[in-house]
Write a protein that holds these residues in place. Structure first.
Motif: not given
Length: 161
Positions: A79-88
């Protein structure tokens, strides 16, 4: 040829998790750094797959295999280092072969070989990549020559067992 160590018996690891992150808006130059940091955190594997995402946008899916005990730490990092808004993430079971490391001698020097066994029978022989790179660079020979020779030495060792 020298038997170096037997560091892992064949076993089933039920305490694993696979984490996936879809990325379509992150600078791909960051992937090497992201993977390096994840490995330094203790993840077992990281790989990236090219995909076509919604709205026909090209993207990547970052796949991470790690122990359940570090899942939160890995998620915080993503969450800190990538541009993702969600993780599976999904619980994973991994069957691991017994691993033995041997050292073989070649005309270019010594190289480590990983031997994989299933139920006591050798089923995998894999030269250590870093050793092969080192020997190829030191002796200015193609890495494929080093790799092939080291693998052959590993087969010779296996036949003697």
């Amino acid at each position: 040829m020298k038997n170096m160590k037997n560091n892992l018996n064949e076993h089933i690891d039920k305490q694993m998790v696979k984490i996936e992150v879809s990325l379509d808006d992150m600078n791909p130059e960051f992937y090497g750094y992201i993977m390096e940091q994840l490995f330094s955190m203790g993840v077992n594997d990281v790989y990236i797959v090219q995909v076509i995402m919604k709205k026909n946008r090209p993207g990547q899916v970052l796949h991470i295999l790690c122990r359940e005990e570090i899942r939160e730490k890995v998620m915080d990092f993503l969450f800190l280092e990538t541009t993702t808004l969600g993780i599976r993430y999904t619980p994973y079971t991994v069957h691991r072969l017994e691993r033995t490391f041997i050292e073989v001698e070649t005309e270019w020097g010594k190289c480590t070989v990983k031997i994989g066994k299933r139920e006591g029978k050798i089923v995998q022989i894999a030269p250590e990549y870093e050793d092969c790179v080192r020997l190829a660079k030191e002796h200015q020979v193609p890495i494929k020559w080093v790799y092939d020779l080291v693998k052959e030495k590993g087969y010779q060792w296996a036949k003697e067992q």
